[in-house]
Design a protein around this motif. Sequence first.
Motif, mmCIF file in Angstrom:
data_model
loop_
_atom_site.group_PDB
_atom_site.id
_atom_site.type_symbol
_atom_site.label_atom_id
_atom_site.label_comp_id
_atom_site.label_asym_id
_atom_site.label_seq_id
_atom_site.Cartn_x
_atom_site.Cartn_y
_atom_site.Cartn_z
ATOM 1 N N LEU A 1 58.463 -14.940 100.190
ATOM 2 C CA LEU A 1 58.426 -14.703 101.629
ATOM 3 C C LEU A 1 57.202 -13.868 101.980
ATOM 4 O O LEU A 1 56.749 -13.038 101.193
ATOM 5 C CB LEU A 1 59.690 -13.968 102.081
ATOM 6 N N SER A 2 56.685 -14.078 103.172
ATOM 7 C CA SER A 2 55.564 -13.270 103.642
ATOM 8 C C SER A 2 56.091 -11.906 104.089
ATOM 9 O O SER A 2 57.304 -11.720 104.270
ATOM 10 C CB SER A 2 54.874 -13.966 104.820
ATOM 11 N N LYS B 1 55.815 -10.628 106.948
ATOM 12 C CA LYS B 1 56.430 -10.818 108.269
ATOM 13 C C LYS B 1 57.858 -11.358 108.133
ATOM 14 O O LYS B 1 58.780 -10.880 108.790
ATOM 15 C CB LYS B 1 55.570 -11.770 109.107
ATOM 16 N N GLU B 2 58.042 -12.345 107.249
ATOM 17 C CA GLU B 2 59.372 -12.923 107.038
ATOM 18 C C GLU B 2 60.342 -11.899 106.456
ATOM 19 O O GLU B 2 61.509 -11.842 106.855
ATOM 20 C CB GLU B 2 59.282 -14.143 106.107
ATOM 21 N N GLN C 1 63.756 -10.485 108.193
ATOM 22 C CA GLN C 1 65.028 -10.605 107.474
ATOM 23 C C GLN C 1 65.715 -9.258 107.303
ATOM 24 O O GLN C 1 66.933 -9.159 107.423
ATOM 25 C CB GLN C 1 64.804 -11.264 106.106
ATOM 26 N N GLU D 1 56.794 -4.577 109.674
ATOM 27 C CA GLU D 1 55.977 -5.305 108.719
ATOM 28 C C GLU D 1 55.129 -4.331 107.887
ATOM 29 O O GLU D 1 54.913 -4.544 106.695
ATOM 30 C CB GLU D 1 55.067 -6.294 109.453
#
Length: 192
Positions: free
Chosen positions: A149-150, A152-153, A157, A162
């Motif tokens: 996952l980035s 940001k993701e 979550q 960030e």
Amino acid sequence: METYTSYSDQELISLFISGSDGAFKEIYLRYDKLLYLYAYHKLGNKEEARDMVHDVFAWMLNNREKLDLKTTLSGYLYKSVLNKIFNLFKHRQILKKYADAGNHYIDIESAETDFLIREKDVAAMIEKEIQAMPPRMREIYELKRNKHLSAKEIALQLDIAESTVTTQMKRAMKHLKLKLGLLVYLVFIIHP
């Protein structure tokens, strides 16, 4: 007195196996400092690095009739020092068996099962250090590493900023590098 400085590595090893102490001396002079720097770079400890190199040369000297190189002399010597480093890690009982075989391969011949076992031990050491991370750092690290996952993701979550994700990832990588040493850290990063 014969000088061996103009001889190739292949010629030196052949003469050494045949019993030439002069050839051994030239091999030693040619590789001692290079192997020491290599071991020191991996271990960060002068005495341990010196011991690794000494042990490799002592073994060669005591087992010249058994010596059967399947690679270049330099390749053999560097790999022998690396094997000694892995043995040192094992001796300190830092390593344990790794349940998920095959996650961290180093480019070697498949016939070298002993080295593969050491590789699994290194992977176990890596896993142990990941588990030792603070819970939030480990969670972020595993989401990044395992689920790809980035930042940001991950932030979305976990409902965090960030920048927090980025900071925690930097801390996680620093933790691994500090705890595992540069060699194991690089192997882990290069071969996910």
